[in-house]
Design a protein around this motif. Sequence first.
Motif, PDB file in Angstrom:
ATOM      1  N   PHE A  87      20.116  44.071  36.610  1.00 11.84           N
ATOM      2  CA  PHE A  87      19.522  44.061  35.270  1.00 11.84           C
ATOM      3  C   PHE A  87      20.326  43.155  34.348  1.00 11.84           C
ATOM      4  CE2 PHE A  87      19.322  45.641  30.924  1.00 11.84           C
ATOM      5  CZ  PHE A  87      17.962  45.653  30.697  1.00 11.84           C
ATOM      6  N   TYR A  88      21.635  43.273  34.398  1.00  8.89           N
ATOM      7  CA  TYR A  88      22.493  42.435  33.554  1.00  8.89           C
ATOM      8  C   TYR A  88      22.260  40.958  33.838  1.00  8.89           C
ATOM      9  CZ  TYR A  88      26.724  40.225  31.705  1.00  8.89           C
ATOM     10  OH  TYR A  88      27.590  39.395  31.044  1.00  8.89           O
TER      11      TYR A  88
ATOM     12  N   THR B 227      28.611  29.963  27.064  1.00 11.09           N
ATOM     13  CA  THR B 227      27.703  31.074  27.336  1.00 11.09           C
ATOM     14  C   THR B 227      27.765  31.475  28.803  1.00 11.09           C
ATOM     15  OG1 THR B 227      26.227  30.338  25.560  1.00 11.09           O
ATOM     16  CG2 THR B 227      25.317  31.874  27.166  1.00 11.09           C
ATOM     17  N   ARG B 228      27.803  30.497  29.683  1.00 12.00           N
ATOM     18  CA  ARG B 228      27.967  30.804  31.119  1.00 12.00           C
ATOM     19  C   ARG B 228      29.239  31.608  31.343  1.00 12.00           C
ATOM     20  NH1 ARG B 228      27.233  25.211  32.173  1.00 12.00           N
ATOM     21  NH2 ARG B 228      25.137  24.626  32.867  1.00 12.00           N
ATOM     22  N   LEU B 229      30.340  31.128  30.759  1.00 12.45           N
ATOM     23  CA  LEU B 229      31.622  31.807  30.937  1.00 12.45           C
ATOM     24  C   LEU B 229      31.587  33.213  30.338  1.00 12.45           C
ATOM     25  CD1 LEU B 229      33.965  28.777  30.216  1.00 12.45           C
ATOM     26  CD2 LEU B 229      33.865  30.067  32.359  1.00 12.45           C
TER      27      LEU B 229
ATOM     28  N   ALA C 277      32.299  36.599  32.292  1.00 10.54           N
ATOM     29  CA  ALA C 277      33.305  37.550  31.817  1.00 10.54           C
ATOM     30  C   ALA C 277      32.704  38.941  31.657  1.00 10.54           C
ATOM     31  CB  ALA C 277      33.894  37.065  30.497  1.00 10.54           C
ATOM     32  N   GLY C 278      31.510  39.026  31.077  1.00 14.15           N
ATOM     33  CA  GLY C 278      30.856  40.320  30.922  1.00 14.15           C
ATOM     34  C   GLY C 278      30.568  40.973  32.259  1.00 14.15           C
ATOM     35  N   MET C 279      30.130  40.162  33.223  1.00 14.68           N
ATOM     36  CA  MET C 279      29.840  40.645  34.566  1.00 14.68           C
ATOM     37  C   MET C 279      31.098  41.213  35.226  1.00 14.68           C
ATOM     38  SD  MET C 279      28.601  38.350  37.852  1.00 14.68           S
ATOM     39  CE  MET C 279      27.984  37.123  36.712  1.00 14.68           C
TER      40      MET C 279
END
Length: 263
Positions: free
Chosen positions: A25-26, A92-94, A98-100
């Motif tokens: 989902f993320y 944004t990719r990074l 990082a969130g993942m």
Amino acid sequence: MSSLRWSAYQLLDSERELRISEHRFYIDQAKSRLLSQFADIEAEAEQAEAEHWERSGQSFDPDWHDPGDLAEAARDHGVELYQLLSDMHDRTRLSVVAGMYHHWDKTFRRFLVREFRWPRLVIGDHTRRALWKLDSAKLERLLAAIGLDLSCLACYPRIEAMRLVVNVFKHGEGRSLDELRQRYPEFLRASAHGWSFIDDTDLEVTDDQVEQFAAAIELFWRELPSTATFDEDAALDVPDEFEKAWNKDLASQQTTPATKSSN
């Protein structure tokens, strides 16, 4: 007579599938709500150049203005917008990576804190907090002591690379950048290869690499054994911080009511 073996944790199939579903989902939402916004930045830059040229023409005076200068200014405007959007795309990719990574790390540690109560590995506040504070290498050592060698998982190299990428993105120069350059130079811009000086601005993650990281997290939850066991009589080779925390919790539990009341 052989000693008993303790089960360090139990990962049920239902929880395994839940973690994978959350992760998917993320990733799906990050693509559709964030990364998709940068799908056509070249066209956006060209449109910005054309609009700038059109605005310049509205006040054009042949006695004062050179059409070549106005055209160059319009091109510069378009190039600047493209560069700004490209840099934002990189960040944004990074941020997605990082969130993942941080969600995976916290979810896994929370799972261990919960499960480690049953074999009395986590027995109080000190051991719970110690497990959260251990760095990745020391956490791996703790897990190896109870029979789980993360380095044997197929996903391990990509997750290690992701850890280093996230550390460099978050902290800039340091040991993680040095290690990333040695072990995973593909995450540094090609222009930085061969240079003696690099910094965090050379960090780069492509869309394909984001997909690889996402696949590694899903593979982790699929590969993680349902349980790991250790000998109840074995002297576990755990990090010093965790052993000290365990002894503090044990001492706290052994404190008598009389001793507590006298303090």
